[in-house]
Design a protein around this motif. Structure first.
Motif, PDB file in Angstrom:
ATOM      1  N   GLN A  25       1.094  -1.034   0.158  1.00 18.91           N
ATOM      2  CA  GLN A  25      -0.247  -0.215   0.085  1.00 18.91           C
ATOM      3  C   GLN A  25       0.844   1.249   0.181  1.00 18.91           C
ATOM      4  O   GLN A  25       0.570   2.033  -0.012  1.00 18.91           O
ATOM      5  N   ALA A  26       2.039   1.232   0.295  1.00 18.04           N
ATOM      6  CA  ALA A  26       3.021   1.862   0.179  1.00 18.04           C
ATOM      7  C   ALA A  26       3.328   3.352  -1.158  1.00 18.04           C
ATOM      8  O   ALA A  26       3.311   4.174  -0.745  1.00 18.04           O
ATOM      9  N   GLN A  27       2.597   2.474  -2.122  1.00 16.86           N
ATOM     10  CA  GLN A  27       3.093   2.977  -3.266  1.00 16.86           C
ATOM     11  C   GLN A  27       1.812   4.758  -3.222  1.00 16.86           C
ATOM     12  O   GLN A  27       1.793   5.313  -3.472  1.00 16.86           O
ATOM     13  N   GLY A  28       0.761   4.360  -2.066  1.00 15.91           N
ATOM     14  CA  GLY A  28      -0.667   5.865  -2.259  1.00 15.91           C
ATOM     15  C   GLY A  28       0.595   6.889  -1.185  1.00 15.91           C
ATOM     16  O   GLY A  28      -0.809   7.157  -0.160  1.00 15.91           O
ATOM     17  N   TRP A  29       1.402   5.883  -0.054  1.00 16.78           N
ATOM     18  CA  TRP A  29       1.604   7.242   0.727  1.00 16.78           C
ATOM     19  C   TRP A  29       2.001   8.740   0.408  1.00 16.78           C
ATOM     20  O   TRP A  29       2.497   8.347   0.022  1.00 16.78           O
ATOM     21  N   PRO A  30       2.568   9.236   1.824  1.00 13.73           N
ATOM     22  CA  PRO A  30       1.016   9.125   3.587  1.00 13.73           C
ATOM     23  C   PRO A  30      -0.065   9.082   3.295  1.00 13.73           C
ATOM     24  O   PRO A  30      -0.946   9.611   2.490  1.00 13.73           O
ATOM     25  N   THR A  31      -0.811   8.252   4.162  1.00 15.77           N
ATOM     26  CA  THR A  31      -1.956   8.268   4.437  1.00 15.77           C
ATOM     27  C   THR A  31      -1.983   8.953   5.442  1.00 15.77           C
ATOM     28  O   THR A  31      -3.589   9.087   5.917  1.00 15.77           O
ATOM     29  N   ARG A  32      -1.196  10.215   6.222  1.00 14.49           N
ATOM     30  CA  ARG A  32      -2.249  10.112   7.658  1.00 14.49           C
ATOM     31  C   ARG A  32      -0.724  11.622   7.851  1.00 14.49           C
ATOM     32  O   ARG A  32       0.064  11.349   7.040  1.00 14.49           O
ATOM     33  N   PRO A  33      -0.998  12.664   8.144  1.00 16.15           N
ATOM     34  CA  PRO A  33       0.215  13.705   8.706  1.00 16.15           C
ATOM     35  C   PRO A  33       1.348  13.099   8.949  1.00 16.15           C
ATOM     36  O   PRO A  33       1.948  11.905   9.655  1.00 16.15           O
ATOM     37  N   VAL A  34       2.944  13.460   8.555  1.00 12.83           N
ATOM     38  CA  VAL A  34       3.682  13.313   8.511  1.00 12.83           C
ATOM     39  C   VAL A  34       5.089  13.990   9.406  1.00 12.83           C
ATOM     40  O   VAL A  34       4.469  15.563   9.102  1.00 12.83           O
ATOM     41  N   ARG A  35       5.405  13.850  10.558  1.00 14.79           N
ATOM     42  CA  ARG A  35       6.303  14.769  10.577  1.00 14.79           C
ATOM     43  C   ARG A  35       8.051  14.333  10.453  1.00 14.79           C
ATOM     44  O   ARG A  35       8.671  13.565  10.076  1.00 14.79           O
ATOM     45  N   ILE A  36       8.404  15.552  10.451  1.00 12.48           N
ATOM     46  CA  ILE A  36      10.061  15.876   9.607  1.00 12.48           C
ATOM     47  C   ILE A  36      10.358  15.686  10.819  1.00 12.48           C
ATOM     48  O   ILE A  36      11.048  17.785  11.919  1.00 12.48           O
ATOM     49  N   ILE A  37      11.995  15.546  12.205  1.00 14.91           N
ATOM     50  CA  ILE A  37      12.102  15.413  13.128  1.00 14.91           C
ATOM     51  C   ILE A  37      13.154  16.001  12.902  1.00 14.91           C
ATOM     52  O   ILE A  37      14.207  16.146  11.835  1.00 14.91           O
ATOM     53  N   VAL A  38      13.375  17.066  13.152  1.00 12.82           N
ATOM     54  CA  VAL A  38      15.063  18.310  12.792  1.00 12.82           C
ATOM     55  C   VAL A  38      15.965  18.093  14.583  1.00 12.82           C
ATOM     56  O   VAL A  38      15.339  18.424  15.335  1.00 12.82           O
ATOM     57  N   PRO A  39      16.891  17.180  14.724  1.00 14.52           N
ATOM     58  CA  PRO A  39      17.566  17.006  15.764  1.00 14.52           C
ATOM     59  C   PRO A  39      18.084  18.237  16.476  1.00 14.52           C
ATOM     60  O   PRO A  39      18.946  17.630  16.493  1.00 14.52           O
ATOM     61  N   PHE A  40      17.566  19.205  15.950  1.00  9.71           N
ATOM     62  CA  PHE A  40      18.972  20.218  16.318  1.00  9.71           C
ATOM     63  C   PHE A  40      17.689  21.629  16.652  1.00  9.71           C
ATOM     64  O   PHE A  40      16.265  21.728  16.105  1.00  9.71           O
ATOM     65  N   PRO A  41      17.636  22.097  17.959  1.00  3.76           N
ATOM     66  CA  PRO A  41      17.157  23.484  18.100  1.00  3.76           C
ATOM     67  C   PRO A  41      16.480  24.593  16.911  1.00  3.76           C
ATOM     68  O   PRO A  41      17.508  25.059  15.678  1.00  3.76           O
ATOM     69  N   GLU A 262      10.197   0.632   0.256  1.00  2.00           N
ATOM     70  CA  GLU A 262      10.619   1.475  -0.305  1.00  2.00           C
ATOM     71  C   GLU A 262      10.198   2.406  -1.558  1.00  2.00           C
ATOM     72  O   GLU A 262      10.407   3.251  -2.020  1.00  2.00           O
ATOM     73  N   ALA A 263       8.986   1.492  -2.268  1.00  2.00           N
ATOM     74  CA  ALA A 263       7.923   2.854  -2.700  1.00  2.00           C
ATOM     75  C   ALA A 263       7.406   4.397  -1.932  1.00  2.00           C
ATOM     76  O   ALA A 263       7.528   5.150  -2.573  1.00  2.00           O
ATOM     77  N   ALA A 264       7.500   3.878  -0.640  1.00  2.00           N
ATOM     78  CA  ALA A 264       7.241   5.652   0.250  1.00  2.00           C
ATOM     79  C   ALA A 264       8.336   6.083  -0.171  1.00  2.00           C
ATOM     80  O   ALA A 264       8.470   7.727  -0.607  1.00  2.00           O
ATOM     81  N   ARG A 265       9.636   5.942   0.544  1.00  2.00           N
ATOM     82  CA  ARG A 265      10.681   6.149   0.613  1.00  2.00           C
ATOM     83  C   ARG A 265      11.652   7.144  -0.594  1.00  2.00           C
ATOM     84  O   ARG A 265      11.467   8.056  -0.873  1.00  2.00           O
ATOM     85  N   LYS A 266      10.750   6.593  -2.125  1.00  2.00           N
ATOM     86  CA  LYS A 266      10.888   7.047  -3.306  1.00  2.00           C
ATOM     87  C   LYS A 266       9.670   8.018  -3.759  1.00  2.00           C
ATOM     88  O   LYS A 266      10.400   8.919  -4.040  1.00  2.00           O
ATOM     89  N   ARG A 267       8.995   7.723  -3.254  1.00  2.00           N
ATOM     90  CA  ARG A 267       8.109   9.280  -3.230  1.00  2.00           C
ATOM     91  C   ARG A 267       8.753  10.477  -1.849  1.00  2.00           C
ATOM     92  O   ARG A 267       8.417  11.278  -3.391  1.00  2.00           O
ATOM     93  N   VAL A 268       8.879  10.229  -0.966  1.00  2.00           N
ATOM     94  CA  VAL A 268       9.896  11.210  -0.558  1.00  2.00           C
ATOM     95  C   VAL A 268      10.684  11.466  -1.386  1.00  2.00           C
ATOM     96  O   VAL A 268      11.203  13.018  -1.486  1.00  2.00           O
ATOM     97  N   GLU A 269      12.073  10.948  -1.657  1.00  2.00           N
ATOM     98  CA  GLU A 269      12.866  11.446  -2.704  1.00  2.00           C
ATOM     99  C   GLU A 269      12.889  12.325  -3.339  1.00  2.00           C
ATOM    100  O   GLU A 269      13.500  13.197  -4.139  1.00  2.00           O
TER     101      GLU A 269
END
Length: 323
Positions: A25-41, A262-269
Motif C-alpha cells: 500500500q506504500a505507493q499511496g503513502w502518506p495516508t496521514r500527517p507526517v512529521r519531520i524530526i529536526v534533531p537541533f533547536p 521502499e515505494a514510500a521512500r522513493k515518493r519522498v525522494e
C-alpha cells in the motif's frame, strides 16, 4: 481554518502512533500527517531549510508535513526518536553530524543502519575568517603564523565535534600546524570573541559570518568546501589556497527509519529532489547560505558511508570528545 493554522495545531498536538502500512500500500503513502524530526533547536540552517521544504512536500504528497525539533546531545536525541518511531509517518533531517557522531559517541542509542538515506538537500559552506584588524591576510599567512608560534594561534568553534571544530582539526592535520581550539557554547559567543579580536580565526558557517564580512569587521580567507562557495565565487577554497586534499562540506539531507517501505521512500525522494530544484526554493535556500546538492538517495548513502570513515579518523587522530 487555513493551512498555517492547521500545521501549527498539528505541531502542538501529540503525535499518535498509527498502525503500520503494508509495503503493497506504500505507493499511496502518506495516508496521514507526517512529521519531520529536526534533531537541533529552532533557528539554525537545518531548521530553516526543513521548514522551507515541508510545505512543498505537503503539496506534492497530499498530507501535512509537520516539523518537530528534538534537540540535544549533538543531534543524537532526535535521531534516536526517528530511528525508533516505528510508525512509518516519520522522517529525519540530518546534518554532517550523522557521520561524525558514531566516533564522538561510542555508545549511541541507535545505529546508522537503523535509518535509510532518502535524498540530499543542501550544503551550507564554512569559511575561514579572521578579524579585519588581523595581520593574517591569506591561508599561507595563517600557516606561516602557526608555524612561527606553535599552539599560539587560536580558532573558535561552536562546540566540540561541530563542523567548525572539525574544519579546524582537519586544517591542522593537513597543513601540519598546531592551532589551539577554543570551544564555545554556540556560534554567537564564538563570533563575538572573534569580532573582539580575542581569538585569531574561525572556520565559521557562511550564514553567520557573511554580515560581518560585508560590514568590514571580518576578513574572509577561503572556503572550506570542495568547490568554491556560490556566495563568494572569487574566494579560493582552502585546498586551492595551499592545503591540498582539504575539504569540509557541511551537508544536510533527509533520512527515514529503515522500516519505511521502499515505494514510500522513493515518493519522498522524488518530492525532496523536485523541491530543491524549484527556482523559488533555491532562492530561499541561497538567502540562508545553502547550496542545493546534486544526487539522489543512493549517492547520499555513499556519502554518509564515506564521511563516517573520514570523520571517524579525524576525531580519533585529534582526540576529540563530545561536550
Amino acid at each position: 481554518m487555513n493551512r498555517r493554522t492547521l500545521l501549527l495545531g498539528l505541531a502542538a498536538a501529540p503525535f499518535a502512533r498509527p498502525a503500520l502500512i503494508p509495503a503493497a500500500q506504500a505507493q499511496g503513502w502518506p495516508t496521514r500527517p507526517v512529521r519531520i524530526i529536526v534533531p537541533f533547536p529552532p533557528g539554525g540552517a537545518i531548521d530553516a531549510m526543513t521548514r522551507l521544504i515541508a510545505p512543498v512536500l505537503a503539496d506534492a504528497l497530499g498530507q501535512p508535513f509537520v516539523v518537530e525539533n528534538r534537540a540535544g546531545a549533538g543531534g543524537t536525541i532526535g535521531t534516536e526518536a526517528a530511528a525508533r518511531a516505528g510508525d512509518q509517518a516519520t522522517l529525519l533531517m540530518v546534518s554532517m553530524a550523522q557521520a561524525v557522531n558514531p566516533a564522538l559517541y561510542p555508545r549511541l542509542p541507535y545505529h546508522n543502519a537503523d535509518l535509510v538515506a532518502v535524498a540530499p538537500v543542501a550544503v551550507v559552506p564554512n569559511i575561514l575568517v579572521v578579524p579585519a584588524v588581523s595581520a593574517i591576510r591569506d591561508v599561507p599567512g595563517l600557516i606561516a603564523a602557526a608555524k612561527a608560534r606553535p599552539g599560539q594561534i587560536t580558532y573558535a568553534s561552536a562546540g566540540n565535534g561541530t563542523s567548525i571544530h572539525l574544519a579546524g582539526a582537519l586544517f591542522s592535520a593537513l597543513a601540519k600546524v598546531e592551532l589551539t581550539h577554543i570551544p564555545y557554547r554556540g556560534s554567537g559567543p564564538a563570533i563575538a570573541d572573534l569580532l573582539g579580536n580575542r581569538v585569531d580565526s574561525m572556520f565559521d558557517s557562511i550564514t553567520s559570518s557573511a554580515p560581518h564580512i560585508s560590514g568590514g569587521r571580518l576578513r574572509v580567507l577561503a572556503a572550506t568546501t570542495s568547490k568554491r562557495a556560490q556566495a563568494y565565487p572569487d574566494l579560493p577554497t582552502v585546498a586551492e589556497a595551499g592545503v591540498p586534499g582539504y575539504a569540509v562540506d557541511p551537508w544536510f539531507a533527509m533520512m527515514a527509519p529503515k522500516d519505511l517501505p521502499e515505494a514510500a521512500r522513493k515518493r519522498v525522494e522524488a518530492a525532496v529532489l523536485a523541491a530543491i530544484r524549484d527556482g523559488g526554493i533555491r532562492e530561499k535556500l541561497a538567502a540562508i547560505g545553502a547550496e542545493p546538492m546534486d544526487g539522489d538517495g543512493s549517492s547520499l548513502a555513499r556519502l554518509i558511508d564515506a564521511e563516517t570513515v573520514k570523520w571517524g579518523g579525524v576525531v580519533k587522530e585529534a582526540g576529540i570528545r563530545a561536550d
